[in-house]
Design an enzyme around this catalytic site. Structure first.
Site, mmCIF file in Angstrom:
data_model
loop_
_atom_site.group_PDB
_atom_site.id
_atom_site.type_symbol
_atom_site.label_atom_id
_atom_site.label_comp_id
_atom_site.label_asym_id
_atom_site.label_seq_id
_atom_site.Cartn_x
_atom_site.Cartn_y
_atom_site.Cartn_z
ATOM 1 C CB SER A 8 -0.921 0.013 1.218
ATOM 2 O OG SER A 8 -1.625 1.237 1.227
ATOM 3 C CG MET A 37 -8.515 7.310 2.074
ATOM 4 S SD MET A 37 -7.640 7.302 3.639
ATOM 5 C CE MET A 37 -6.922 5.661 3.601
ATOM 6 C CG HIS A 66 -9.342 0.335 -1.193
ATOM 7 N ND1 HIS A 66 -8.814 0.161 0.075
ATOM 8 C CD2 HIS A 66 -10.695 0.358 -1.036
ATOM 9 C CE1 HIS A 66 -9.790 0.090 0.951
ATOM 10 N NE2 HIS A 66 -10.942 0.209 0.310
ATOM 11 C CG ASP A 175 -6.548 -2.657 2.531
ATOM 12 O OD1 ASP A 175 -5.486 -2.445 3.150
ATOM 13 O OD2 ASP A 175 -7.126 -1.800 1.835
ATOM 14 N N GLY A 197 0.743 -2.127 4.142
ATOM 15 C CA GLY A 197 1.269 -0.767 4.090
ATOM 16 C C GLY A 197 2.378 -0.556 5.089
HETATM 17 C C1 DX5 Z 1 -6.828 1.604 5.060
HETATM 18 C C2 DX5 Z 1 -6.248 1.361 3.694
HETATM 19 C C3 DX5 Z 1 -5.141 0.390 3.684
HETATM 20 C C4 DX5 Z 1 -3.909 0.807 4.443
HETATM 21 C C5 DX5 Z 1 -3.373 -0.446 5.089
HETATM 22 O O1 DX5 Z 1 -7.978 2.361 4.930
HETATM 23 O O2 DX5 Z 1 -7.249 0.868 2.814
HETATM 24 O O3 DX5 Z 1 -4.785 0.004 2.363
HETATM 25 O O4 DX5 Z 1 -2.906 1.392 3.664
HETATM 26 O O5 DX5 Z 1 -2.366 -0.092 5.937
HETATM 27 P P1 DX5 Z 1 -1.712 -1.115 6.954
HETATM 28 O O6 DX5 Z 1 -1.152 -2.254 6.147
HETATM 29 O O7 DX5 Z 1 -0.653 -0.280 7.604
HETATM 30 O O8 DX5 Z 1 -2.796 -1.543 7.899
HETATM 31 ZN ZN ZN Z 2 -6.695 -0.076 0.846
#
Ligand code: DX5
Ligand code: ZN
Length: 216
Positions: A8, A37, A66, A175, A197
């Site tokens: 991510s 977002m 996403h 995710d 991420g």
């Molecule tokens: C959260 C995002 C994820 C985020 C995951 O809303 O959709 O893709 O980057 O991050 P980690 O792997 O740090 O939980």
């Molecule tokens: Zn995501």
């Protein structure tokens, strides 16, 4: 099929985005996970089309986008133009989900649907045959670095059952809060794609961390 890894980009260093894109290009990762977002559907704002276009210029792997936004239908063509290969909308943001899925596919992208932690997998029963991807959220969307919600493992199993029952070709992606421990449980439950991420970008050797996730 061996599972896929989609790091991510939300957790990369935005001042060094080309460097981090090249790292993913050179790594054993399969896709780029890109979180959009809008500050309305989720309580955070990330980035929009100029950033996706900039990533696309350098990326040698598919863009797995996403979108955590209201009114996703309005922007389907723009996501295609920006270089999206797989476009995933939220079930909770789409009152006419069937129409949205068809529009994504007509625009020439693969279509995914994301489910928030509170949304039951059964809501996909009537569209599963049309989907290329189901994204199970294992955190509430909006931020990287949150704690894994354990119930996601059960939801992966339920999604797998639904896919087998319906003869769908959809991949199951998960995710949020993915690390080696949660990743292993998800793969065993039937996940096909792991998003990670903070676990990748906060590690001392992101390339090796991607290898470790890929080897689960
Ligand atoms: C959260 C995002 C994820 C985020 C995951 O809303 O959709 O893709 O980057 O991050 P980690 O792997 O740090 O939980
Ligand atoms: Zn995501």
């Amino acid at each position: 099929m061996a599972h896929l890894i989609s790091p991510s980009v939300l957790s990369c260093d935005f001042a060094n985005i080309q460097r981090d894109v090249e790292m993913i290009n050179q790594s054993t990762a399969d896709w780029f996970h890109i979180d959009v977002m809008d500050g309305v559907f989720v309580p955070n704002i990330s980035f929009g089309f100029p950033v996706i276009e900039a990533i696309k210029k350098h990326a040698t792997k598919p863009l797995d986008v996403h979108i955590m936004i209201v009114n996703p239908d309005k922007y389907i063509q723009d996501f295609k133009k920006a270089g999206t290969d797989i476009l995933t909308v939220h079930y909770e943001a789409c009152p006419h989900l069937h129409r949205t899925i068809q529009a994504i596919k007509e625009a020439g992208m693969k279509a995914g649907v994301a489910l928030n932690p509170h949304t039951n997998v059964n809501v996909l029963e009537d569209v599963i045959a049309d989907l290329d991807l189901v994204l199970i959220m294992s955190v509430n969307p909006g931020f990287g670095g949150q704690k894994f919600i354990q119930n996601a493992v059960n939801k992966v199993k339920q999604t797998k059952d639904l896919i087998i029952k319906s003869g769908s070709n959809a991949l199951i992606e998960v995710d949020g809060g993915v690390n080696l421990e949660t990743g292993k449980q998800l793969i065993e439950a039937g996940a096909d794609v792991l998003v990670a991420g903070s676990f990748v970008f906060n590690s001392s050797n992101p390339t090796q961390t991607i290898v470790d996730l890929k080897s689960l």
